[in-house]
Design an enzyme around this catalytic site. Structure first.
Site, PDB file in Angstrom:
ATOM      1  N   HIS A  47      21.689  97.124  46.555  1.00  0.00           N
ATOM      2  CA  HIS A  47      22.367  97.048  47.681  1.00  0.00           C
ATOM      3  C   HIS A  47      22.561  95.671  48.515  1.00  0.00           C
ATOM      4  O   HIS A  47      22.555  95.710  49.601  1.00  0.00           O
ATOM      5  CB  HIS A  47      22.024  98.076  48.619  1.00  0.00           C
ATOM      6  CG  HIS A  47      20.444  97.905  49.070  1.00  0.00           C
ATOM      7  ND1 HIS A  47      19.834  98.962  49.262  1.00  0.00           N
ATOM      8  CD2 HIS A  47      19.695  96.873  49.568  1.00  0.00           C
ATOM      9  CE1 HIS A  47      18.479  98.601  49.765  1.00  0.00           C
ATOM     10  NE2 HIS A  47      18.658  97.292  49.810  1.00  0.00           N
ATOM     11  N   HIS A  80      17.282  98.822  57.106  1.00  0.00           N
ATOM     12  CA  HIS A  80      16.453  97.626  57.129  1.00  0.00           C
ATOM     13  C   HIS A  80      16.336  97.340  58.719  1.00  0.00           C
ATOM     14  O   HIS A  80      16.652  96.269  58.993  1.00  0.00           O
ATOM     15  CB  HIS A  80      17.324  96.705  56.526  1.00  0.00           C
ATOM     16  CG  HIS A  80      17.413  96.887  54.867  1.00  0.00           C
ATOM     17  ND1 HIS A  80      18.500  97.771  54.397  1.00  0.00           N
ATOM     18  CD2 HIS A  80      16.710  96.558  53.979  1.00  0.00           C
ATOM     19  CE1 HIS A  80      18.152  97.828  53.187  1.00  0.00           C
ATOM     20  NE2 HIS A  80      17.737  97.328  52.885  1.00  0.00           N
ATOM     21  N   HIS A 114      12.712  92.405  43.431  1.00  0.00           N
ATOM     22  CA  HIS A 114      12.842  91.456  44.349  1.00  0.00           C
ATOM     23  C   HIS A 114      11.757  91.197  45.495  1.00  0.00           C
ATOM     24  O   HIS A 114      10.924  92.244  45.887  1.00  0.00           O
ATOM     25  CB  HIS A 114      14.000  91.391  44.843  1.00  0.00           C
ATOM     26  CG  HIS A 114      14.350  92.403  45.908  1.00  0.00           C
ATOM     27  ND1 HIS A 114      14.456  93.604  45.320  1.00  0.00           N
ATOM     28  CD2 HIS A 114      14.904  92.704  47.358  1.00  0.00           C
ATOM     29  CE1 HIS A 114      15.007  94.471  46.405  1.00  0.00           C
ATOM     30  NE2 HIS A 114      15.354  93.804  47.481  1.00  0.00           N
ATOM     31  N   GLU A 141      12.080  99.379  46.453  1.00  0.00           N
ATOM     32  CA  GLU A 141      13.329 100.166  46.694  1.00  0.00           C
ATOM     33  C   GLU A 141      13.524 101.264  45.664  1.00  0.00           C
ATOM     34  O   GLU A 141      14.183 102.041  45.716  1.00  0.00           O
ATOM     35  CB  GLU A 141      14.315  99.531  46.966  1.00  0.00           C
ATOM     36  CG  GLU A 141      14.297  98.507  48.434  1.00  0.00           C
ATOM     37  CD  GLU A 141      15.419  97.697  48.742  1.00  0.00           C
ATOM     38  OE1 GLU A 141      15.460  97.069  49.757  1.00  0.00           O
ATOM     39  OE2 GLU A 141      16.072  97.281  47.630  1.00  0.00           O
TER      40      GLU A 141
END
Ligand code: DHB
Ligand code: FE
Length: 287
Positions: A12, A61, A196, A243
């Site tokens: 995303h 977030h 990441h 995630e």
């Protein structure tokens, strides 16, 4: 009875949405990523595959929900979900329409099954939800292809739920969908990832070996991924790579065997390893 027709896992990364919003998908930097999406997008654009509703498993977030409240799992029950302003104005994409009837059914069944979800009667959705919708539907026009049920997961603040708990939630979600009395075709999106890390000493960390293992196992051996600890995810996939546990919710809602339609892996999108994996849930039901 409602049935899960397909599952789509996708990163995303906000700049994937920005590249689309600003017409940059054919630049040298972005063309390979979007080219990788093409077979999945073509398959999804076939009216045969059109779902009546999509459940999007995602994380906020700190855009739609302040960090002073951090629900481990949540569900949206609203009629619609406005697009959040993340600092540059809301993305120029349609408001997300909800499906309160399915939301309330899933809420009841999941609570009865031991998953005490936080309820969002109002919710603005950030890149965690809108970028996956754009990956699926690059040109939505006035509206997204179908109503959406947002299913939220805390992956940004310790202690995140375990991968095992996410997989179990996905299995309970699959049962809850199957018990919905109307004949609805349901798509499930699992979002975020791949490896990441956005901050700290390992900022920019990417681990293709772990990512390829994960891409293979999410199809063939999700229980192996459910057995990894949160420390495993953070060490091997980076602090934001955790995630990926959200993909396990999507996978848990699907049949034990699924058919992979397409997958693609690309580095870098922003500072991130990005991937897409699309699974057909119908062609294996009779196996
Ligand atoms: C970025 C933000 C994210 O939420 C994510 O999952 C990956 C990358 C970013 O700002 O680059
Ligand atoms: Fe993210």
């Amino acid at each position: 009875m409602a049935e899960v027709v397909w599952g789509l896992a996708t990163s995303h990364v906000p700049s994937i949405g920005a590249a689309m919003d600003r017409g940059k998908t054919e630049t040298d930097a972005w063309a390979p990523l979007f080219e990788g999406y093409r077979p999945a997008r073509e398959w999804l654009a076939d009216p045969e595959q059109a779902p009546d509703v999509a459940i999007v498993v995602y994380n906020d977030h700190a855009n739609g929900i302040d960090l002073d409240v951090v629900p481990t799992f949540g569900i949206g029950t609203a009629d619609e979900y406005p697009v959040a302003d993340e600092g540059f104005g809301p993305r120029p994409v349609p408001v997300v329409q909800g499906h309160p009837e399915l939301s309330l059914h899933l809420l009841e069944k999941l609570v009865d099954d031991g998953f005490d979800l936080t309820v969002f009667q109002e919710l603005e959705v950030d890149h965690g939800l809108t970028v996956p919708l754009s990956v699926w539907t690059p040109d939505p026009g006035e509206s997204w292809p179908c109503p959406v049920v947002p299913l939220l997961v805390n992956v940004i603040q310790y202690p995140q739920p375990t991968a095992a708990r996410c997989y179990a939630l996905g299995q309970a979600l699959g049962r809850a969908i199957a018990s919905f009395p109307q004949d609805l075709k349901v798509a499930v999106l699992g979002t975020g990832g791949m490896s990441h890390q956005l901050a700290g000493a390992r900022a920019g960390f990417i681990n293709p070996e772990f990512d390829h293992m994960f891409l293979d196992a999410i199809e063939k051996d999700p229980a192996k991924l459910a057995a990894l600890s949160r420390e495993d995810y953070i060490r091997d996939a980076g602090s934001e790579g955790i995630e990926l546990i959200m993909w396990l919710i999507m996978r848990g809602a699907m049949n034990p065997q699924v058919r992979k339609v397409h997958s693609t892996y690309f580095v870098p999108a922003s500072n991130t390893a990005a991937a897409l994996a699309l699974f057909d849930n119908r062609s294996t039901q009779l196996v």
